[in-house]
Design a protein around this motif. Structure first.
Motif, short mmCIF file in Angstrom:
data_model
loop_
_atom_site.label_atom_id
_atom_site.label_comp_id
_atom_site.label_asym_id
_atom_site.label_seq_id
_atom_site.Cartn_x
_atom_site.Cartn_y
_atom_site.Cartn_z
N LEU A 82 -9.98 -20.44 37.87
CA LEU A 82 -9.29 -19.50 38.76
C LEU A 82 -9.19 -18.26 38.02
O LEU A 82 -8.65 -18.35 36.69
CB LEU A 82 -8.04 -20.16 39.18
N ARG A 83 -9.48 -17.22 38.46
CA ARG A 83 -9.36 -15.75 37.73
C ARG A 83 -8.70 -14.83 38.89
O ARG A 83 -9.39 -14.65 39.89
CB ARG A 83 -10.82 -15.37 37.40
N ILE A 84 -7.91 -14.08 38.21
CA ILE A 84 -7.52 -12.89 38.83
C ILE A 84 -7.55 -11.83 37.76
O ILE A 84 -7.14 -12.08 36.53
CB ILE A 84 -6.06 -12.95 39.23
N ILE A 89 -7.57 -19.42 34.45
CA ILE A 89 -7.26 -20.70 34.23
C ILE A 89 -8.58 -21.50 34.25
O ILE A 89 -9.28 -21.63 35.23
CB ILE A 89 -6.31 -21.29 35.22
N ASN A 90 -8.67 -22.54 33.11
CA ASN A 90 -10.06 -23.38 33.19
C ASN A 90 -9.66 -24.47 33.87
O ASN A 90 -8.50 -25.22 33.46
CB ASN A 90 -10.46 -23.52 31.85
N ILE A 91 -10.39 -25.41 34.75
CA ILE A 91 -10.33 -26.32 35.67
C ILE A 91 -11.44 -27.31 35.29
O ILE A 91 -12.60 -26.85 35.30
CB ILE A 91 -10.06 -26.04 36.93
N ILE A 99 -6.53 -31.30 42.95
CA ILE A 99 -6.06 -30.63 41.84
C ILE A 99 -4.83 -29.64 42.44
O ILE A 99 -5.18 -28.95 43.16
CB ILE A 99 -6.83 -29.88 40.85
N GLY A 100 -3.59 -29.73 41.81
CA GLY A 100 -2.55 -28.81 42.19
C GLY A 100 -2.12 -27.88 40.98
O GLY A 100 -1.84 -28.57 39.93
N VAL A 101 -2.12 -26.69 41.36
CA VAL A 101 -1.97 -25.30 40.17
C VAL A 101 -1.05 -24.53 40.65
O VAL A 101 -0.83 -24.19 41.82
CB VAL A 101 -3.38 -24.69 39.73
N SER A 117 -4.32 -34.44 37.26
CA SER A 117 -5.21 -34.55 36.31
C SER A 117 -4.92 -34.75 34.93
O SER A 117 -4.47 -33.65 34.21
CB SER A 117 -6.25 -33.54 36.55
N ALA A 118 -4.78 -35.83 34.26
CA ALA A 118 -4.49 -35.76 32.94
C ALA A 118 -5.66 -35.10 32.29
O ALA A 118 -5.14 -34.52 31.24
CB ALA A 118 -4.32 -37.41 32.40
N ASP A 119 -6.78 -35.20 32.47
CA ASP A 119 -7.89 -34.38 31.76
C ASP A 119 -7.59 -32.82 31.59
O ASP A 119 -7.69 -32.31 30.56
CB ASP A 119 -9.22 -34.69 32.23
N ASN A 120 -7.08 -32.27 32.84
CA ASN A 120 -6.87 -30.85 32.94
C ASN A 120 -5.53 -30.53 32.00
O ASN A 120 -5.45 -29.42 31.36
CB ASN A 120 -6.72 -30.58 34.17
#
Length: 384
Positions: A82-84, A89-91, A99-101, A117-120
């Motif tokens: 996700l980029r601005i 933010i790497n997913i 996934i909730g961000v 996501s535990a991996d994230n």
């Protein structure tokens, strides 16, 4: 009556069919959430693929900053961001995750949370470590440019040790372990890979661990094949280097010293054969390893105790970074040389651990190899 029943059955079947088709069409992953303080900003969803970064979708954020993105299911973990602007933010997406961000702009690269996501969560830890490492590198380059290279090199070694121990080797099949392999820092406007099998044979083993695990969990996928290709190339490069070095095993029975002319930290070429008439402790060492400080203090004690009686230490550095080595040996009283030619293989090939020590008598003969030295100080006493 029968016609109405038939129509209802038909409509019911059509509805069920449409629902099933819709369900199949929606199979994939979903990322949604909010980016606070980002009204009117464009939020991009980008795929971080093997061929580079590609835009998947975008949305102009409103006052609430809500967003929702979806994508197709993959056969292996895939990587998105996700980029601005320059805030990223790497997913990692595994199959059909939801996934909730939640993040706050303009510090969303560090000020965010990931749910579902535990991996994230692990991937976030690695991303923050990378950002911190980059910040420290920039600070060193700005404040101490004369020694920045050596200090950055040592920092990268510590970073790799942390990441391999606490992340990669613990769970090589995880998406965050794959992600860690391709992290980098920017030094003097150039991206430098933290793990690079073309420059460090130990990194080949790290890539190999992840490749083997991914071959079990995600066989036949492009990312798995990419890991194998990098690992195999690293192994080939390592074999070529070893073949060119042609190591010669040194045994105490061979007696005569094989000279290794190398330059010391002042630029003067020093020869082992120059010390005939003295007892020489030939020492191969890496200053960048854990425990080096304590080991050097032990060498100082020996030197201070026996130098006036005829002991000389000829210490060969096998460190990767020459500038770092010069900083470490600046105040050491014995002979310090740096091997940038690979000639030390004649002595180091038979040994398996560092430091490596040989004892040479006053006649310039090797009398003790590493496996024969049980009590170093006692052996020195005998030769003096």
């Amino acid at each position: 009556m029968k016609r109405n029943i038939a129509n209802k059955v038909f409509v019911g079947c059509c509805t069920l069919g449409i629902m099933m088709l819709a369900s199949c069409a929606k199979e994939g992953f979903h990322i949604d959430g909010t980016i606070a303080n980002a009204k009117d900003s464009i939020l991009y969803l980008e795929h971080n693929g093997l061929e580079g970064i590609a835009k998947v979708d975008s949305v102009k954020l409103d006052q609430l900053g809500t967003f929702s993105f979806s994508g197709d299911k993959a056969d292996n973990p895939e990587f998105y961001r996700l980029r601005i602007a320059d805030q990223i933010i790497n997913i990692a997406i595994d199959s059909t995750e939801q996934i909730g961000v939640k993040a706050t702009y303009p510090q969303m690269a560090t000020n965010y949370t990931v749910e579902g996501s535990a991996d994230n969560e692990k991937l976030k830890e690695l991303a923050l470590k990378q950002i911190n490492l980059q910040s420290r590198c920039q600070q060193l380059l700005a404040q101490r440019p004369e020694i920045a290279d050596s200090l950055i090199s040592a920092m990268l070694v510590d970073y790799k040790r942390d990441v391999t121990t606490n992340y990669i080797f613990k769970a090589p099949m995880k998406s965050y372990s794959y992600f860690a392999l391709f992290q980098y820092v920017v030094i003097n406007n150039q991206a430098v890979l933290i793990f690079d099998p073309s420059k460090d044979a130990k990194d080949t083993k790290v890539f190999g661990a992840v490749a083997t695990s991914w071959d079990t969990y995600f066989p036949g996928t492009l990312r798995t094949q990419n890991l194998h290709n990098i690992t195999i190339k690293g192994m080939k490069d390592e074999r070529i280097v070893k073949a060119q070095q042609k190591p010669i095993e040194i045994k105490a029975e061979e007696q005569g010293v094989i000279d290794i002319p190398l330059r010391d930290n002042t630029g003067l070429e020093r020869h082992l054969t120059d010390f005939k008439g003295q007892v020489v402790l030939l020492n191969f060492h890496v200053f960048g390893v854990k425990g080096s400080t304590e080991y050097i203090m032990h060498m100082r004690d020996l030197y201070n105790k026996y130098h006036n009686r005829g002991l000389e230490i000829y210490m060969v550095s096998l460190d990767e970074n020459q500038h770092f080595w010069k900083e470490q040996v600046a105040n050491l009283p014995w002979v310090n040389v740096y091997d940038d030619k690979g000639v030390s293989q004649a002595y180091t090939a038979p040994a398996t651990t560092l430091p490596i020590i040989y004892l040479i008598d006053r006649g310039n003969n090797i009398v003790k190899n590493p496996s024969q030295i049980k009590n170093l100080e006692a052996e020195i006493e005998k030769l003096l």
